[in-house]
Scaffold this motif. Structure first.
Motif, mmCIF file in Angstrom:
data_model
loop_
_atom_site.group_PDB
_atom_site.id
_atom_site.type_symbol
_atom_site.label_atom_id
_atom_site.label_comp_id
_atom_site.label_asym_id
_atom_site.label_seq_id
_atom_site.Cartn_x
_atom_site.Cartn_y
_atom_site.Cartn_z
ATOM 1 N N ASP A 124 13.441 20.589 -43.367
ATOM 2 C CA ASP A 124 13.278 20.214 -42.171
ATOM 3 C C ASP A 124 11.880 19.485 -42.166
ATOM 4 O O ASP A 124 11.466 18.268 -41.886
ATOM 5 N N THR A 125 10.668 20.083 -43.046
ATOM 6 C CA THR A 125 9.475 19.305 -42.989
ATOM 7 C C THR A 125 9.550 18.198 -43.625
ATOM 8 O O THR A 125 9.012 17.163 -43.383
ATOM 9 N N LEU A 126 10.096 18.162 -44.941
ATOM 10 C CA LEU A 126 10.267 17.063 -45.922
ATOM 11 C C LEU A 126 11.003 16.008 -45.289
ATOM 12 O O LEU A 126 10.555 14.787 -45.106
ATOM 13 N N LEU A 127 12.204 16.235 -44.465
ATOM 14 C CA LEU A 127 12.943 15.239 -44.097
ATOM 15 C C LEU A 127 12.407 14.524 -42.554
ATOM 16 O O LEU A 127 12.482 13.190 -42.754
ATOM 17 N N LEU A 128 11.869 15.353 -41.961
ATOM 18 C CA LEU A 128 11.296 14.825 -40.663
ATOM 19 C C LEU A 128 9.969 13.688 -41.387
ATOM 20 O O LEU A 128 9.801 12.809 -40.662
ATOM 21 N N SER A 129 9.362 14.196 -42.446
ATOM 22 C CA SER A 129 8.142 13.300 -42.791
ATOM 23 C C SER A 129 8.804 12.173 -43.270
ATOM 24 O O SER A 129 8.112 11.080 -43.204
ATOM 25 N N ILE A 130 9.835 12.176 -43.924
ATOM 26 C CA ILE A 130 10.538 10.827 -44.491
ATOM 27 C C ILE A 130 10.901 9.869 -43.322
ATOM 28 O O ILE A 130 10.775 8.553 -43.529
ATOM 29 N N ILE A 131 11.620 10.603 -42.088
ATOM 30 C CA ILE A 131 11.895 9.941 -41.275
ATOM 31 C C ILE A 131 10.633 9.025 -40.434
ATOM 32 O O ILE A 131 10.776 8.065 -40.013
ATOM 33 N N ARG A 132 9.525 9.927 -40.417
ATOM 34 C CA ARG A 132 8.352 9.096 -39.847
ATOM 35 C C ARG A 132 7.890 7.913 -40.625
ATOM 36 O O ARG A 132 7.285 7.134 -40.178
ATOM 37 N N GLU A 133 8.140 8.215 -42.166
ATOM 38 C CA GLU A 133 7.649 7.054 -42.871
ATOM 39 C C GLU A 133 8.456 5.729 -42.502
ATOM 40 O O GLU A 133 7.871 4.611 -42.557
ATOM 41 N N PHE A 134 9.728 6.060 -42.364
ATOM 42 C CA PHE A 134 10.513 4.710 -41.965
ATOM 43 C C PHE A 134 10.164 4.342 -40.579
ATOM 44 O O PHE A 134 10.229 3.087 -40.290
ATOM 45 N N GLN A 135 9.809 5.110 -39.652
ATOM 46 C CA GLN A 135 9.499 4.664 -38.228
ATOM 47 C C GLN A 135 8.245 3.788 -38.399
ATOM 48 O O GLN A 135 8.031 2.857 -37.531
ATOM 49 N N LYS A 136 7.277 4.143 -39.146
ATOM 50 C CA LYS A 136 6.146 3.345 -39.233
ATOM 51 C C LYS A 136 6.471 1.810 -39.544
ATOM 52 O O LYS A 136 5.621 0.992 -39.154
ATOM 53 N N ASP A 137 7.756 1.520 -40.279
ATOM 54 C CA ASP A 137 7.974 0.260 -40.195
ATOM 55 C C ASP A 137 9.152 -0.278 -39.168
ATOM 56 O O ASP A 137 10.125 -1.174 -39.688
ATOM 57 N N ALA A 228 24.787 26.097 -38.610
ATOM 58 C CA ALA A 228 23.733 25.112 -38.695
ATOM 59 C C ALA A 228 22.246 25.987 -38.244
ATOM 60 O O ALA A 228 22.441 27.311 -38.018
ATOM 61 N N LYS A 229 21.216 25.303 -38.453
ATOM 62 C CA LYS A 229 19.800 26.107 -37.763
ATOM 63 C C LYS A 229 20.071 26.378 -36.467
ATOM 64 O O LYS A 229 20.522 25.288 -35.589
ATOM 65 N N PRO A 230 19.257 27.279 -35.790
ATOM 66 C CA PRO A 230 19.228 27.253 -34.439
ATOM 67 C C PRO A 230 18.625 25.970 -33.591
ATOM 68 O O PRO A 230 19.341 25.397 -32.711
ATOM 69 N N LEU A 231 17.831 25.335 -34.273
ATOM 70 C CA LEU A 231 17.464 24.046 -33.636
ATOM 71 C C LEU A 231 17.907 22.845 -34.754
ATOM 72 O O LEU A 231 17.080 22.227 -35.356
ATOM 73 N N GLN A 232 19.393 22.645 -35.016
ATOM 74 C CA GLN A 232 19.718 21.780 -36.119
ATOM 75 C C GLN A 232 19.573 20.356 -35.200
ATOM 76 O O GLN A 232 19.652 20.036 -34.213
ATOM 77 N N ASP A 233 18.673 19.604 -36.414
ATOM 78 C CA ASP A 233 18.579 18.202 -36.029
ATOM 79 C C ASP A 233 19.573 17.463 -36.623
ATOM 80 O O ASP A 233 20.115 17.578 -37.970
#
Lengths: 299, 299
Positions: A124-137, A228-233
């Protein structure tokens, strides 16, 4: 109540970026999107994506795993503002010798990696961080399942074979374990038999955990629980099963596959169920509440 | 505060029953007991116990894994009222094909097995149930560590090499995970690197989990964390490390072994530490509180 309700309408009505990993999910997404008149611009992750995907999308690019900047540039060049992820990325590559040399990361990836120094490397940490990188653009991610919700398993026993009473207990036992593993973001699957944990999936993935269970439990007859995770994204890492899962189980001696209804992708549904029937494997899809009820000790 | 304080004096001052499984722990116990003038009557579990143990005890019997009645009879015939367990029992045998035929259980074992139908097969459940069966015949179990408390690891870094800052973070990360696995009674060890879970031990045992981590993390440099359960019963299943653990880590590419102080058995201490030094592996023994403090993100 579904904690993971999808948006009523796709937020991308004319075009979408598809960041594609391994497996059949990107194919199903691309076909469904184009059927709905949505143009698909695909960036495939090299050494993961099946190159045949090229024929299922409108425009196709391929980038290496370490090319975050490259992927963002592809999407920006195509004026993509909404994208989805589909297909598996093998995290184990991060732990190969000299990952930097192997992945040849671009500058954007290196900057991203250095900036996130100190955070953990859970999925989760890795993938959310990647998503944030796309968001910057200016590129937002939505769930690929918004255009193909039919891939999510509904409730029911899909196969001719039903779990026995003892297997039903194993489903309940394994469910509690698997949910805890999801909460800790360790893995999605556990393999159990006679209310004992045979194999717990970590970075190796479900297929290898199933193969290991076959070696440890030579008598066979085990139950695979994938939830799934309890809080599955729902934008990434949604649990997925399909033909490959059943092939692995048949080889290893597994008897029951229990998945979480509404939150697990069942790829190639008909083929998967037919194959399970042929091997006498039961596929059961339940909600968390139902899984608890399968335990005769509790009921 | 130690939750697992041992009794101040052994409850067996003249003779003790030793139910012995695999490994070196039964040897250390037997030698220590006899040095203290305690007579040792040993029942070794066949296919587990090292037959050389015979020369370290006063009287020696051997019974198969399925011979609960046989073991109880041996102890009763010797008028044993206090016994201990030492050494590993391989639970994976329960999952071999036709376990009943392989183990040829005696009637007492079959009655015991049928009576416990419906309960789970977690380690604690199984072993407590076995202890209760001995109790019915007036045989109580104590912790083997009452006569050899020096086997428990004290606090400290035992090796020349210290964990790096990133490894210290992995210890903290792995500790939380390992403790949760203990709470769920899944296994005692986890293997982590860069704050990601590489391998989680279930029924396969620590040595195989370490070997798997070596395959999944070819770059090596991982950390093995082995801890007791939150409510560890010191009569059985106390986490144990020794020469074999270090041999496996050296082969697989592991860098740090973190164990729980006062609640982990460090067998053949000098040899184990020397071997770790030779391979540049760090052995660190901490309390739960200290493990949390090794995390620079928390501190």
């Amino acid at each position: 109540m579904l904690e993971t309700k999808l948006a009523d309408k796709p937020r991308f009505s004319d075009r979408v970026g598809l960041l594609a990993g391994a497996g059949r999910f990107p194919f199903h997404f691309a076909d469904a999107a184009r059927e709905q008149g949505i143009e698909v611009v695909c960036v495939g992750v090299r050494d993961h994506v099946d190159p045949a995907l090229r024929d299922h999308v409108d425009r196709y690019y391929e980038v290496g795993l370490g090319k975050l900047g490259g992927a963002i540039r592809c999407f920006k060049g195509e004026a993509i503002t909404w994208a989805v992820m589909a297909g598996k990325i093998h995290k184990v590559m991060m732990f190969s010798p000299m990952p930097l040399l192997r992945m040849l990361p671009d500058w954007r990836t290196i900057r991203w990696w250095l900036a996130r120094k100190g955070s953990d490397n859970k999925d989760d940490t890795l993938l959310l961080s990647i998503i944030r990188e796309f968001q910057k653009d200016g590129i937002e991610f939505a769930s690929a399942l918004e255009v193909c919700p039919e891939l999510l398993a509904d409730v029911g026993t899909f196969t001719r074979r039903q779990p026995t009473e003892s297997q039903a207990r194993d489903i309940a036992f394994g469910w509690t374990l698997a949910r805890e593993m999801g909460r800790l973001d360790v893995g999605q699957s556990v393999v159990v038999k006679n209310a004992a944990a045979i194999a717990i999936e970590a970075i190796e993935g479900t297929d290898r955990a199933i193969a290991r269970a076959g070696q440890l439990c030579r008598a066979g007859g085990f139950t695979v629980v994938k939830v799934a995770k309890p809080l599955q994204d729902m934008r990434f890492d949604v649990p997925t099963v399909g033909v490959q899962t059943i092939v692995g189980m048949a080889k290893a001696g597994g008897s029951v596959l229990a998945i979480e209804a509404h939150r697990t992708i069942l790829i190639d549904r008909e083929e998967t169920i037919q194959l399970a029937n042929r091997h006498g494997i039961a596929i059961v899809s339940l909600t968390g509440e139902e899984a608890a009820k399968t335990d005769p000790m509790v009921a």
